[in-house]
Design a protein around this motif. Structure first.
Motif, mmCIF file in Angstrom:
data_model
loop_
_atom_site.group_PDB
_atom_site.id
_atom_site.type_symbol
_atom_site.label_atom_id
_atom_site.label_comp_id
_atom_site.label_asym_id
_atom_site.label_seq_id
_atom_site.Cartn_x
_atom_site.Cartn_y
_atom_site.Cartn_z
ATOM 1 N N VAL A 141 0.940 -0.818 -0.002
ATOM 2 C CA VAL A 141 0.170 0.010 -0.218
ATOM 3 C C VAL A 141 0.953 1.144 0.008
ATOM 4 C CG1 VAL A 141 -2.023 1.425 1.180
ATOM 5 C CG2 VAL A 141 -1.716 -1.219 1.281
ATOM 6 N N ILE A 142 0.617 2.159 -1.130
ATOM 7 C CA ILE A 142 1.596 3.493 -1.018
ATOM 8 C C ILE A 142 0.665 4.524 -0.667
ATOM 9 C CG2 ILE A 142 1.208 3.372 -3.605
ATOM 10 C CD1 ILE A 142 3.963 4.739 -3.886
ATOM 11 N N LYS A 143 1.018 5.462 0.223
ATOM 12 C CA LYS A 143 0.008 6.510 0.600
ATOM 13 C C LYS A 143 1.141 7.824 1.042
ATOM 14 C CE LYS A 143 -1.622 4.185 3.816
ATOM 15 N NZ LYS A 143 -2.440 3.573 5.022
ATOM 16 N N PRO A 144 0.444 9.048 0.964
ATOM 17 C CA PRO A 144 1.339 10.149 1.249
ATOM 18 C C PRO A 144 1.269 10.301 2.806
ATOM 19 C CG PRO A 144 -0.791 10.897 0.428
ATOM 20 C CD PRO A 144 -0.785 9.458 0.376
ATOM 21 N N VAL A 145 2.444 10.694 3.358
ATOM 22 C CA VAL A 145 2.833 10.553 4.742
ATOM 23 C C VAL A 145 1.800 11.408 5.597
ATOM 24 C CG1 VAL A 145 5.253 9.875 4.588
ATOM 25 C CG2 VAL A 145 4.539 12.269 4.820
ATOM 26 N N ASP A 146 1.267 12.625 4.732
ATOM 27 C CA ASP A 146 0.771 13.511 5.438
ATOM 28 C C ASP A 146 -0.696 13.910 4.755
ATOM 29 O OD1 ASP A 146 1.673 14.593 3.285
ATOM 30 O OD2 ASP A 146 2.559 16.340 4.400
ATOM 31 N N GLY A 147 -1.173 12.838 4.168
ATOM 32 C CA GLY A 147 -2.677 12.970 3.423
ATOM 33 C C GLY A 147 -3.653 12.681 4.289
ATOM 34 N N TYR A 148 -5.039 12.702 3.809
ATOM 35 C CA TYR A 148 -6.103 12.612 4.614
ATOM 36 C C TYR A 148 -7.259 12.014 3.719
ATOM 37 C CZ TYR A 148 -7.364 16.880 2.966
ATOM 38 O OH TYR A 148 -8.002 18.260 2.248
ATOM 39 N N GLY A 149 -8.131 11.224 4.320
ATOM 40 C CA GLY A 149 -8.923 10.540 3.502
ATOM 41 C C GLY A 149 -8.460 9.340 2.774
#
Length: 410
Positions: A141-149
């Motif tokens: 799973v790849i995601k921004p460290v400070d994203g939301y939703g």
């Protein structure tokens, strides 16, 4: 009369305003949105950019506020924490703690250093750092460290897909960092606790049932149902995890929302948020108890105290089944919304929160307004809840200009 500043005015904040006013608290709602639900019912509405810290601080001083609160999204935590700490008002966390609960890289490090179970991961800033994923097993799973939703969150099955999705995820990060973690075959649960002088008490735990609207993207909640089927099996472990989180993150007082994964290797913590959960799911719980969490948070914010003995009367074992049904819509212009009154009048529906109206144009999938509302209800058990969910889904219609239903998750 105590004076409370509330940062945020969309439909979800309406309940906070009503709860505070029932407690005799004067409400001042602030953000840059115009003619929004919470601003229509508060005592005083101010149109201001809440991220202009100096301006919002001066307003807070001028209005002689006794407290400040926000909720539902990480994006509003920064101005909330800044103002509360600058003016020495009751607050869930300090400015020094803020990054630990809004930056997933820092959060994961807290998990790792304090024995809080979580998935294996690495942090990268560019594709040159890809050697860091050695030791991690696909799928990832790849995601921004400070994203939301679910912005910038992708499932990838191989290195080619990871390279393809990396820039999309990085673009959603203000820090320009991406967290890559192993996918854990599991079901999701979430819960809310109240922390009092460093002691956590769990109000409820629910199952977070997901639906995959877009291939390769993170699933979105299709139903949140309480109590969780895992309550009895994992009750003591969940309580222990909450207390460990409370101590590790230095949370002294206030709400604590946690998302967790339950799979073959037990519970793993996904995220920690010292705020009210997005979607106001706690309102569903209030329908079968006399616990008003909105009033609890409002009182804490202006008085810096709560009746913890009263709070401890409530636990995760609920007398009935309660649920929240999110509604997601595709881009387009809303021509007609049908059957709102019929749904609201169903004896098993407790509230219908709709964030859109006829004439609204919905943007791209990354637009936050794709989540356009929730239906809250009560059922005798999970089987009864399944029947009621089907009935509600069959009734809701949000039509575009071609009279086609824009709803995507049912």
């Amino acid at each position: 009369m105590k004076r409370l500043m509330i940062l945020g005015s969309i439909k979800y904040f309406e309940n906070i305003v009503m709860s505070a006013k029932r407690e005799g608290i004067y409400t001042i709602v602030c953000d840059n949105r115009i003619d929004t639900p919470a601003k229509k019912i508060c005592d005083e509405a101010i149109d201001v950019d809440v991220f202009d810290f100096d301006k919002i601080k001066n307003i807070a001083i001028d209005k002689k506020i006794d407290g400040i609160l926000t909720g539902f999204t990480d994006s509003l935590m920064k101005p909330y924490v800044y103002i509360a700490n600058e003016l020495n008002l009751p607050c869930v966390i300090s400015c020094n703690q803020l990054e630990s609960v809004t930056n997933k890289a820092v959060m994961k490090n807290y998990f790792k250093n304090n024995g809080i179970p979580t998935t294996d991961y690495c942090i990268i800033e560019s594709l040159k750092d890809l050697e860091k994923i050695q030791g991690l097993n696909f799928p990832l799973v790849i995601k921004p460290v400070d994203g939301y939703g679910s912005r910038g969150v992708y499932f990838v099955s191989n290195i080619e897909e990871l390279i393809e999705k990396f820039e999309y995820s990085k673009e959603a990060s203000q820090d320009g960092q991406v967290i890559i973690e192993e996918f854990y075959e599991s079901e999701e649960i979430q819960g809310l606790a109240w922390v009092h002088n460093g002691e956590s008490h769990v109000f409820y735990i629910g199952d977070r049932e997901l639906v995959n609207i877009h291939t390769g993207r993170a699933g979105k909640p299709d139903r949140l149902i309480y109590p969780s089927k895992y309550c009895f099996q994992y009750e003591e472990e969940i309580k222990s995890i909450y207390q460990n989180i409370t101590q590790a993150f230095g949370i002294k007082n206030g709400p604590l929302y946690v998302q967790m994964l339950v799979g073959a290797y037990g519970i793993k913590v996904s995220e920690v948020m010292p705020r009210l959960p997005g979607g106001c799911d706690y309102m569903a719980i209030s329908q079968i108890t006399d616990l008003d969490i909105g009033s609890l948070f409002a009182n804490f914010s202006v008085n810096n105290e709560v009746n913890f003995d009263e709070i401890k009367k409530y636990n995760m074992h609920l007398s009935k089944c309660v649920y929240a049904l999110p509604i997601y819509i595709r881009p387009g212009t809303i021509k007609k919304i049908n059957n709102i009154d019929k749904i609201e009048n169903l004896d098993y529906v407790t509230q219908f929160l709709l964030l859109v109206k006829e004439g609204d144009t919905i943007g791209l999938y990354e637009d936050e307004r794709q989540d356009c509302g929730r239906v809250y209800g009560v059922a005798n058990n999970v089987f009864d809840a399944n029947i009621k969910k089907k009935c509600i889904h069959e009734m809701i219609e949000i039509l575009d200009e071609n009279n086609e239903n824009m709803i995507e998750n049912f």
